[in-house]
Enzyme design. Sequence first.
Site, PDB file in Angstrom:
ATOM      1  N   TYR A  79     -49.880 -10.442 -21.164  1.00 30.97           N
ATOM      2  CA  TYR A  79     -49.175  -9.492 -22.034  1.00 30.97           C
ATOM      3  C   TYR A  79     -49.928  -9.380 -23.355  1.00 30.97           C
ATOM      4  CZ  TYR A  79     -45.278 -10.285 -18.743  1.00 30.97           C
ATOM      5  OH  TYR A  79     -44.502 -10.410 -17.609  1.00 30.97           O
TER       6      TYR A  79
ATOM      7  N   HIS B  48     -48.558 -15.671 -11.770  1.00 27.33           N
ATOM      8  CA  HIS B  48     -48.091 -14.301 -12.027  1.00 27.33           C
ATOM      9  C   HIS B  48     -48.179 -13.414 -10.772  1.00 27.33           C
ATOM     10  CE1 HIS B  48     -47.685 -11.464 -15.737  1.00 27.33           C
ATOM     11  NE2 HIS B  48     -46.869 -11.114 -14.775  1.00 27.33           N
TER      12      HIS B  48
ATOM     13  N   SER C 287     -37.777  -7.042 -15.071  1.00 28.28           N
ATOM     14  CA  SER C 287     -37.413  -5.637 -15.286  1.00 28.28           C
ATOM     15  C   SER C 287     -35.998  -5.384 -14.753  1.00 28.28           C
ATOM     16  CB  SER C 287     -38.404  -4.678 -14.616  1.00 28.28           C
ATOM     17  OG  SER C 287     -39.708  -4.880 -15.103  1.00 28.28           O
ATOM     18  N   PRO C 288     -35.021  -6.209 -15.154  1.00 31.82           N
ATOM     19  CA  PRO C 288     -33.684  -6.124 -14.534  1.00 31.82           C
ATOM     20  C   PRO C 288     -32.943  -4.843 -14.887  1.00 31.82           C
ATOM     21  CG  PRO C 288     -33.614  -7.621 -16.400  1.00 31.82           C
ATOM     22  CD  PRO C 288     -35.065  -7.248 -16.204  1.00 31.82           C
TER      23      PRO C 288
ATOM     24  N   ARG D 298     -36.809  -1.169 -16.265  1.00 30.90           N
ATOM     25  CA  ARG D 298     -37.658  -0.713 -17.383  1.00 30.90           C
ATOM     26  C   ARG D 298     -36.935   0.273 -18.306  1.00 30.90           C
ATOM     27  NH1 ARG D 298     -39.835  -1.369 -12.563  1.00 30.90           N
ATOM     28  NH2 ARG D 298     -41.664  -2.707 -12.360  1.00 30.90           N
ATOM     29  N   GLY D 299     -35.633   0.109 -18.424  1.00 36.27           N
ATOM     30  CA  GLY D 299     -34.835   0.952 -19.320  1.00 36.27           C
ATOM     31  C   GLY D 299     -34.042   2.017 -18.589  1.00 36.27           C
ATOM     32  N   PHE D 300     -34.472   2.360 -17.349  1.00 36.29           N
ATOM     33  CA  PHE D 300     -33.794   3.441 -16.621  1.00 36.29           C
ATOM     34  C   PHE D 300     -32.339   3.068 -16.326  1.00 36.29           C
ATOM     35  CE2 PHE D 300     -32.826   6.028 -12.833  1.00 36.29           C
ATOM     36  CZ  PHE D 300     -33.125   7.275 -13.351  1.00 36.29           C
TER      37      PHE D 300
HETATM   38  N1  NAP Z   1     -43.408 -11.261 -13.455  1.00 36.52           N
HETATM   39  C1  NAP Z   1     -43.748 -10.009 -13.577  1.00 36.52           C
HETATM   40  O1  NAP Z   1     -44.613  -9.508 -12.877  1.00 36.52           O
HETATM   41  C2  NAP Z   1     -43.047  -9.142 -14.599  1.00 36.52           C
HETATM   42  C3  NAP Z   1     -43.234  -7.752 -14.589  1.00 36.52           C
HETATM   43  C4  NAP Z   1     -42.557  -6.989 -15.544  1.00 36.52           C
HETATM   44  C5  NAP Z   1     -41.728  -7.600 -16.465  1.00 36.52           C
HETATM   45  N2  NAP Z   1     -41.587  -8.960 -16.461  1.00 36.52           N
HETATM   46  C6  NAP Z   1     -40.704  -9.660 -17.411  1.00 36.52           C
HETATM   47  O2  NAP Z   1     -39.426  -9.014 -17.411  1.00 36.52           O
HETATM   48  C7  NAP Z   1     -39.038  -8.695 -18.749  1.00 36.52           C
HETATM   49  C8  NAP Z   1     -38.182  -7.447 -18.791  1.00 36.52           C
HETATM   50  O3  NAP Z   1     -38.825  -6.398 -18.122  1.00 36.52           O
HETATM   51  P1  NAP Z   1     -39.101  -4.933 -18.727  1.00 36.52           P
HETATM   52  O4  NAP Z   1     -39.277  -4.992 -20.180  1.00 36.52           O
HETATM   53  O5  NAP Z   1     -40.151  -4.364 -17.859  1.00 36.52           O
HETATM   54  O6  NAP Z   1     -37.835  -4.107 -18.341  1.00 36.52           O
HETATM   55  P2  NAP Z   1     -36.254  -4.125 -18.575  1.00 36.52           P
HETATM   56  O7  NAP Z   1     -35.806  -5.375 -19.184  1.00 36.52           O
HETATM   57  O8  NAP Z   1     -35.715  -3.706 -17.269  1.00 36.52           O
HETATM   58  O9  NAP Z   1     -36.078  -2.908 -19.583  1.00 36.52           O
HETATM   59  C9  NAP Z   1     -36.605  -2.915 -20.866  1.00 36.52           C
HETATM   60  C10 NAP Z   1     -36.394  -1.540 -21.478  1.00 36.52           C
HETATM   61  O10 NAP Z   1     -34.997  -1.266 -21.517  1.00 36.52           O
HETATM   62  C11 NAP Z   1     -34.595  -0.891 -22.831  1.00 36.52           C
HETATM   63  N3  NAP Z   1     -33.297  -1.530 -23.061  1.00 36.52           N
HETATM   64  C12 NAP Z   1     -33.005  -2.853 -23.040  1.00 36.52           C
HETATM   65  N4  NAP Z   1     -31.696  -3.070 -23.242  1.00 36.52           N
HETATM   66  C13 NAP Z   1     -31.138  -1.853 -23.415  1.00 36.52           C
HETATM   67  C14 NAP Z   1     -29.812  -1.427 -23.655  1.00 36.52           C
HETATM   68  N5  NAP Z   1     -28.806  -2.284 -23.753  1.00 36.52           N
HETATM   69  N6  NAP Z   1     -29.583  -0.083 -23.790  1.00 36.52           N
HETATM   70  C15 NAP Z   1     -30.586   0.815 -23.681  1.00 36.52           C
HETATM   71  N7  NAP Z   1     -31.875   0.458 -23.443  1.00 36.52           N
HETATM   72  C16 NAP Z   1     -32.139  -0.871 -23.313  1.00 36.52           C
HETATM   73  C17 NAP Z   1     -35.664  -1.436 -23.752  1.00 36.52           C
HETATM   74  O11 NAP Z   1     -35.829  -0.582 -24.870  1.00 36.52           O
HETATM   75  P3  NAP Z   1     -35.425  -1.077 -26.363  1.00 36.52           P
HETATM   76  O12 NAP Z   1     -36.569  -1.918 -26.810  1.00 36.52           O
HETATM   77  O13 NAP Z   1     -35.287   0.194 -27.098  1.00 36.52           O
HETATM   78  O14 NAP Z   1     -34.146  -1.828 -26.230  1.00 36.52           O
HETATM   79  C18 NAP Z   1     -36.923  -1.430 -22.877  1.00 36.52           C
HETATM   80  O15 NAP Z   1     -37.631  -0.228 -22.992  1.00 36.52           O
HETATM   81  C19 NAP Z   1     -40.371  -8.539 -19.476  1.00 36.52           C
HETATM   82  O16 NAP Z   1     -40.224  -8.717 -20.867  1.00 36.52           O
HETATM   83  C20 NAP Z   1     -41.205  -9.617 -18.850  1.00 36.52           C
HETATM   84  O17 NAP Z   1     -40.959 -10.841 -19.498  1.00 36.52           O
HETATM   85  C21 NAP Z   1     -42.231  -9.728 -15.528  1.00 36.52           C
END
Ligand code: NAP
Length: 352
Positions: A79, A148, A227-228, A231-233
């Site tokens: 990252y 990873h 990405s629970p 990714r924001g969707f």
């Molecule tokens: N192991 C792997 O291969 C892998 C791959 C991807 C991700 N990850 C891990 O998973 C974590 C989370 O994944 P992610 O960041 O991809 O996706 P995510 O948690 O599914 O979604 C993040 C997005 O959602 C928005 N968001 C969060 N809470 C919200 C809410 N209550 N209301 C409206 N929008 C909201 C955030 O924007 P705002 O900033 O505006 O809130 C951000 O753009 C990462 O930080 C990483 O540590 C691991």
Amino acid sequence: MSVSKYKVKKMSVIFKTLTNITQRTLGSGEAALTVSPLGFGCMGMTHHRGPIKERASMVRLLKEAVDCGCTFFDTAEIYGPFNNEELVGEALGDNSSIFVATKFGHAFDVNEKPIYGALDSSPKRIRKVCEASLKRLKRDVIDVFYQHRVDPKVPPEVVAETVKDLVKEGKVRHFGLCEASAEVIRRSHKIFSVTVVQSEYHLMWREAEYKIFPTLEEFGIGFVPYSPLNRGFLAGSITPGTTFAAVNDNRSSLPRFTPDAISKNFTIVEKLKDFGNRHGLSVAQVQLGWALSKKPWIVPIPGTTRAEHMKENFASGCVLIDEREWKTLEDEIMRQPIVGSRYGKVEAAQVC
Ligand SMILES: NC(=O)c1ccc[n+]([C@@H]2O[C@H](COP(=O)([O-])OP(=O)(O)OC[C@H]3O[C@@H](n4cnc5c(N)ncnc54)[C@H](OP(=O)(O)O)[C@@H]3O)[C@@H](O)[C@H]2O)c1
């Protein structure tokens, strides 16, 4: 005290009280790790979610997450690369009451630039990452060290042996795998107990349930959905017409985030919104509450750069909804055709 400060304080008290009751344990036996019911995904603060956010405010946000009761933080060498671990180190390096997970497994060239699509889980590289991550994280030990992506060139047994040695040396506490198949989990676990597997998981991507949950259950291994919020969707923050930054936002290259896919898949968000309206929950809380309800050994790690979203997400740890109602919701979502695959060709080739 201002009104907003009062609300923040109250929320943190509520969260702390409830997390004390509902802490979750990933892994079992000597491999067990007990953490808050939701962790914090730090990636988006510097990587893949648009322009890098201002450092001081992200440091404050991470410290505030600790005040709200969060004890589990997720980052990775790739990252940035590197700047996400540095940020986590600056914010939380001196805090021994929380757990930090990081990851190895991507390949870098001689100048330490990532080689797109290439993997490296050789023992030499794993050891190098471990030393460098410890320095950036400003910690004496890595609480969870994840592979990873599975590197087809290196047998799982060799990776597990290497992490086992790092644990013996006191540099790592627990072993994790990301996007690993049931077979890789089984072979790795035979050599050294796996505490947790991290894979994509949410209402629009549930493959883990049939591909790896039986194996996790058999060995008592925990699960961290990444990405629970898709990714924001599945937080409702992406609507038809949303565009993404051309630089540092991988959503602009994912088939599920084309304008057509967003428009067609938006019905799913509307269903979550309807469900949430009936229960007094936001869209994000419905998604996270559903994931938490699936198994007691699941700890989602939503990412955010905003304090209000963080508190909203953490409050999902308190959602109590009847199992039958969740089932009705997931059946309804299952009937929706989903447009666009979750990854492009290169990324898809690296997941199980
Ligand atoms: N192991 C792997 O291969 C892998 C791959 C991807 C991700 N990850 C891990 O998973 C974590 C989370 O994944 P992610 O960041 O991809 O996706 P995510 O948690 O599914 O979604 C993040 C997005 O959602 C928005 N968001 C969060 N809470 C919200 C809410 N209550 N209301 C409206 N929008 C909201 C955030 O924007 P705002 O900033 O505006 O809130 C951000 O753009 C990462 O930080 C990483 O540590 C691991």
